[in-house]
Structures are given as structure tokens and as C-alpha cells.
Scaffold this active site. Structure first.
Site, PDB file in Angstrom:
ATOM      1  N   HIS A  42      11.569 -26.509  29.136  1.00 50.90           N
ATOM      2  CA  HIS A  42      12.513 -25.407  28.926  1.00 50.90           C
ATOM      3  C   HIS A  42      13.331 -25.624  27.649  1.00 50.90           C
ATOM      4  O   HIS A  42      13.409 -24.733  26.787  1.00 50.90           O
ATOM      5  CB  HIS A  42      13.441 -25.309  30.137  1.00 50.90           C
ATOM      6  CG  HIS A  42      14.463 -24.232  30.057  1.00 50.90           C
ATOM      7  ND1 HIS A  42      14.321 -23.015  30.665  1.00 50.90           N
ATOM      8  CD2 HIS A  42      15.677 -24.189  29.424  1.00 50.90           C
ATOM      9  CE1 HIS A  42      15.387 -22.258  30.415  1.00 50.90           C
ATOM     10  NE2 HIS A  42      16.230 -22.956  29.661  1.00 50.90           N
ATOM     11  N   GLU A  43      13.928 -26.794  27.527  1.00 45.69           N
ATOM     12  CA  GLU A  43      14.764 -27.059  26.351  1.00 45.69           C
ATOM     13  C   GLU A  43      13.931 -27.152  25.071  1.00 45.69           C
ATOM     14  O   GLU A  43      14.412 -26.804  23.988  1.00 45.69           O
ATOM     15  CB  GLU A  43      15.588 -28.325  26.554  1.00 45.69           C
ATOM     16  CG  GLU A  43      16.555 -28.278  27.735  1.00 45.69           C
ATOM     17  CD  GLU A  43      17.493 -27.087  27.714  1.00 45.69           C
ATOM     18  OE1 GLU A  43      17.788 -26.555  26.615  1.00 45.69           O
ATOM     19  OE2 GLU A  43      17.942 -26.664  28.806  1.00 45.69           O
TER      20      GLU A  43
ATOM     21  N   HIS B  54      13.719 -23.764  23.546  1.00 46.90           N
ATOM     22  CA  HIS B  54      14.885 -23.493  22.707  1.00 46.90           C
ATOM     23  C   HIS B  54      14.778 -24.233  21.375  1.00 46.90           C
ATOM     24  O   HIS B  54      15.015 -23.664  20.295  1.00 46.90           O
ATOM     25  CB  HIS B  54      16.162 -23.966  23.417  1.00 46.90           C
ATOM     26  CG  HIS B  54      16.635 -23.091  24.518  1.00 46.90           C
ATOM     27  ND1 HIS B  54      16.935 -21.750  24.347  1.00 46.90           N
ATOM     28  CD2 HIS B  54      16.893 -23.367  25.833  1.00 46.90           C
ATOM     29  CE1 HIS B  54      17.351 -21.238  25.501  1.00 46.90           C
ATOM     30  NE2 HIS B  54      17.330 -22.205  26.413  1.00 46.90           N
TER      31      HIS B  54
ATOM     32  N   GLU C  55      16.445 -17.450  25.224  1.00 46.49           N
ATOM     33  CA  GLU C  55      16.004 -17.746  26.583  1.00 46.49           C
ATOM     34  C   GLU C  55      14.573 -17.296  26.817  1.00 46.49           C
ATOM     35  O   GLU C  55      13.843 -17.900  27.610  1.00 46.49           O
ATOM     36  CB  GLU C  55      16.947 -17.100  27.594  1.00 46.49           C
ATOM     37  CG  GLU C  55      16.813 -17.617  29.006  1.00 46.49           C
ATOM     38  CD  GLU C  55      17.228 -19.078  29.178  1.00 46.49           C
ATOM     39  OE1 GLU C  55      16.908 -19.651  30.241  1.00 46.49           O
ATOM     40  OE2 GLU C  55      17.852 -19.653  28.258  1.00 46.49           O
TER      41      GLU C  55
END
Length: 491
Positions: free
Chosen positions: A256-257, A260, A286
Site C-alpha cells: 500500500h505505502e 504512494h 490513494e
């Protein structure tokens, strides 16, 4: 130098100082000793005073007035759009208020962490009340008579309104609730059992970061209570967390990170340390983290590859085959924590926060009543009671640091991710075969060209429309969810 060159030189210095301030925040979350919190609050306030002074510098208005935009290319015009917007918003907020918000929210982060550890919302409530009072004052200044929450939302998703998001989320909520109830009535996959060495988790999580294209020569992976990504350009850092009985928490937080971080790393280097050199909005940001984590990372194809990596790292860990592993990875489970929520229920956690923070900012909900309101809404949405504040109203750091208007961008990002995933599968028909080999390069390359390289060049909705070929809606996300979980649970 002409006015445009003067303005951009000034802006680059401002952007560089903002990166330094961001690094202070990264340090506070990862390495700073707890006793340093009061001094860090002063440091953050001092940095905010300098940055606020630069953002309202009267020379900016003079330079903007002198520039003939007709002689600029699209990137130059976009730079001015961002600078005008930032200057106009900053000029509405008194410098003393901006510094006080920076100081109070920096100190509030430590207060929140202590209250969370002690499971004591009352210990945090006075600080949260002060943060809300200050943020409401800021919102009123920004709104200039308009909707206060919309003014705050505009910081994170320019052009969006609370009413618009309420309508979109209103379409999501009943369909997600219906699908969740059908899933809860079906036979659930088994749960992952056993213990997984945390140092081995970190080794594999760094491998996953590289697999998804994260450039470790310009970044690093550390541990924090709340995983996050920080920085842009040539210095983009991420954090994750480990749990010896739940390695998926580590692996999928990392993926997830990395979504980003890769967004920031892949922005056109010509935009470095300019307003175009960062993600254009938190909703778009996001969309990258969620498509990396869910549509790619939790896909049947990639889960098969990850299963083999976990067998290499941990040996026989009690899961018989790739199909069982895929079902475990996507298991729908009761739980309290938003960041640990399964893909199906995640947005319900966000919608709860969106409604409560709008009520807080509008004055319809008081801080003293917040814990009860949270618990009542959670019971209504999920069907069981919150057992303690750290699993409820105290679980997220966002409100302590003043990020009101941030939460809805998580669900907006999911909507965008649904749209991007449909377009990606249309354009990359061999996607599953590639993911089954641990090859994400075609998917991430498509996202780089469609979204990431542009940075802040386009407005958020315009960027999404260009990427997918039509205006974004919640329909692709709902179709994807329905197909995936109907297949998983035999609905």
C-alpha cells in the site's frame, strides 16, 4: 531573470523547506525519542511560521501580476494555478493561527499516542477539542462564508465537495453492506495460523517493495505504529509494521505505502521541487496505493506468487496450496481497525469517519459525545460493539494532527482505483500471466504513464478522466467487488 523565473526560484526554496518540515514529521513517527515532543512542537511551529510567511509573501502577487501567461506552456500555466491557489488560501489564514496549529498538532500527536496506549479517550478529549477549535477557525477563514468542511476538504481533494462525496458514498454503502451480509452468510476460508519471524517479514517486505518498483536508492523502509509514506522526488520514505501472527499486516501495508511512494518517485523529474512535483490530490494518491495493494497485490495471480515467496521465507506454514492462500488473503473478517480491514469492509470504516468529522466541524457533534457516537455508529454498521477506545475512536492519528477532510479521500481513492483497474485490464490483457510470475512492471508502467508521471499537471478529476477515458464513477469498483467476492464465497 523574468517574473516567472523569479517566482519559480522562490517557489523551489519554499518546496525544499516544506520537504525539510516533512522530514521532521517522518522522524517524529519513527526515531524521535518520546521526551523530545515539546521541543519538536516548537520546531514544527517555527518551520510552519517560515513556510506560511513565504506562502503569503507579497512578492508572489506582484510576480503573478507581471507574468504573461500566454507565453507559458501547459506546465508553466499549471505551476501558476497551484501557486495562485496556495497563495490565496494561505493569505486567508493568520500567521499566528498557522503556527499555533502546527505547535498544537505536533504535541497532540504524542498525547494521542499516550491516550491510545492507555485506552483513555477522556485523556485525549481536551487536546482534541483544542485541535478542532483551531481547525474550525482555520476552516472559517478559508471558507470566507462558505461551507467550512468543504474548505478543509479542498486541501486534500481540490474541487471536491462534501455533498458530492456524500452522494457517491451513499451509492456505495448499501451495495457494500448487501454484499458483506451475503458473504457473512457463506462459508469462510480458514484463518492463517502460526508465528512468523518478524525479521523474516521485514526481509520479504523489502523484496515486495522492490517487486512493485520502489527505488530503494531513493527511499527506505522503517517501522512505525501507523504505516505511512513521506517525501517526494529523490527522497521518498515508507514505514510498515510487523505482527508475528499476522504477516499480511506487514506485507500489504508495505505494498500500500509503496503505491504512494512510487507515485512520488515516478513524477516527471522536471517538476522536482515545484508545485507539480507531488501527487495532485490525496484521492488520486490513494488510488495508487489501493490498486497496488488490492487489485494487483490481492489478485489471484499475484497471491499465487506471494504464496511461493512465503514458503521460501517461512517453510511450510500450514497452507496447502495457492488457491487456499488466495482465499485466506482475501478473507472477510470481523475487526475494528480500519488499516487492517479487508477490502470489502474497508470503505464502511471510512464512511463512518467521514460522517463523524463533518458533524464535528459543523458543530453538530461535540468532542465529549464523540466516543459514544463512534461506538453507536460502529454497532449499527458492523453489528458488534467496540471493545476499547484503541480499537475505536482512538485508533487513527489523523484527527490529532488536524487532518479533517482527509478521511473521505481514502474511499474516493478506492473509487478511482476501481476505474483504473478496469482500464488497465482493457489495455494489458496479459496482466494475470505477468502477475503470476511476480512481474508487476507492465501494470506499474501503465499506471506511471496514465497517472504518476503527470504529478500536479492536471486537476484531479481531469487526470482520472484522461487516464480511464471517461468520468470516474463508483460503478467499476462495485462491479469488481461483486465479481471478486461472489467468486470467493460462492455467492
Amino acid at each position: 531573470m523574468n517574473a516567472f523565473d523569479d517566482l519559480m526560484a522562490f517557489q523551489r526554496e519554499t518546496e525544499a523547506l516544506a520537504q525539510v518540515a516533512g522530514r521532521l514529521g517522518w522522524d517524529q513517527e519513527t526515531m524521535m525519542p518520546r521526551g523530545a515532543a515539546p521541543q519538536r512542537g516548537e520546531e514544527m511551529a517555527a518551520m510552519e511560521s517560515v513556510l506560511h510567511g513565504r506562502r503569503i509573501d507579497p512578492r508572489i502577487a506582484d510576480w503573478l501580476e507581471m507574468i504573461d501567461e500566454g507565453h507559458l506552456d501547459a506546465a508553466g500555466s499549471a505551476q501558476l494555478r497551484h501557486i495562485r491557489r496556495s497563495h490565496a488560501r494561505a493569505s486567508k489564514v493568520p500567521a499566528a493561527l498557522a503556527a499555533r496549529i502546527a505547535r498544537v498538532t505536533s504535541e497532540a500527536q504524542g498525547t494521542w499516542a499516550e491516550a491510545r496506549e492507555a485506552d483513555d479517550f477522556k485523556a485525549f478529549a481536551p487536546t482534541l477539542s483544542e485541535v478542532i477549535t483551531l481547525k474550525r477557525e482555520e476552516g472559517m477563514a478559508l471558507a470566507a462564508g462558505g461551507d467550512v468542511y468543504d474548505a478543509m476538504l479542498d486541501d486534500y481533494e481540490p474541487g471536491a465537495t462534501g455533498a458530492e462525496l456524500e452522494a457517491m458514498f451513499g451509492a456505495l454503502r448499501p451495495e457494500l453492506t448487501r454484499l458483506r451480509e451475503a458473504v457473512r452468510g457463506a462459508e469462510a476460508p480458514p484463518m492463517l495460523q502460526g508465528k512468523f519471524d518478524e525479521s523474516a517479514q521485514m526481509k520479504l517486505t523489502r523484496q515486495l517493495a522492490k517487486t512493485f518498483g520502489y527505488d530503494m536508492s531513493k527511499g527506505r523502509v522503517d517501522k512505525a505504529v501507523h504505516p505511512f509514506s513521506s517525501g517526494s522526488g529523490l527522497d521518498v520514505r515508507i514505514t510498515t509494521r510487523t505482527n508475528e501472527t499476522d504477516p499480511f499486516n506487514c506485507f500489504y501495508s508495505t505494498i500500500h505505502e509503496v503505491g504512494h511512494a512510487c507515485y512520488e518517485q515516478e513524477i516527471n523529474q522536471a517538476y522536482l521541487l515545484t508545485p507539480l512535483g507531488a501527487g495532485v490530490s490525496m484521492g488520486v494518491h490513494e488510488s495508487q496505493s489501493r490498486i497496488y495493494e488490492n487489485q494487483l497485490g490481492r489478485s489471484r495471480a499475484f497471491a499465487g506468487w506471494l504464496y511461493r515467496q512465503m514458503r521460501d521465507a517461512f517453510g511450510d506454514f500450514g497452507v496447502a496450496d495457492e488457491d487456499t492462500f488466495y482465499r485466506i488473503v482475501n478473507r472477510v473478517s470481523d475487526g475494528f481497525i480500519r488499516t487492517e480491514a479487508d477490502e470489502l469492509q474497508y470503505n464502511l470504516h471510512v464512511l463512518l469517519r467521514f460522517d463523524l468529522e463533518r458533524a464535528l466541524m459543523g458543530g453538530d457533534l461535540q468532542v465529549d459525545d464523540l466516543e459514544a457516537a463512534w461506538n453507536d455508529r460502529f454497532r449499527a454498521d458492523f453489528g458488534y460493539d467496540v471493545d476499547r477506545p484503541s480499537n475505536g475512536v482512538l485508533q487513527d492519528v489523523h484527527w490529532s494532527v488536524g487532518l479533517f477532510g482527509y478521511f473521505p479521500t481514502y474511499s474516493l481513492g478506492n473509487v478511482y482505483a476501481g476505474c483504473l483497474h478496469a482500464a488497465l485490464r482493457r489495455d494489458v490483457p496479459e496482466l494475470d500471466a505477468q502477475l503470476a510470475q511476480g512481474d508487476t512492471s507492465h501494470a506499474t508502467g501503465w499506471l506511471r504513464q496514465a497517472v504518476q508521471t503527470h504529478g500536479g499537471l492536471y486537476q484531479p478529476r481531469d487526470l482520472m478522466t484522461r487516464a480511464i477515458g471517461q468520468a470516474p464513477t463508483e460503478a467499476p469498483l462495485l462491479a469488481y467487488m461483486t465479481e471478486k467476492f461472489s467468486d470467493l464465497y460462492g455467492l
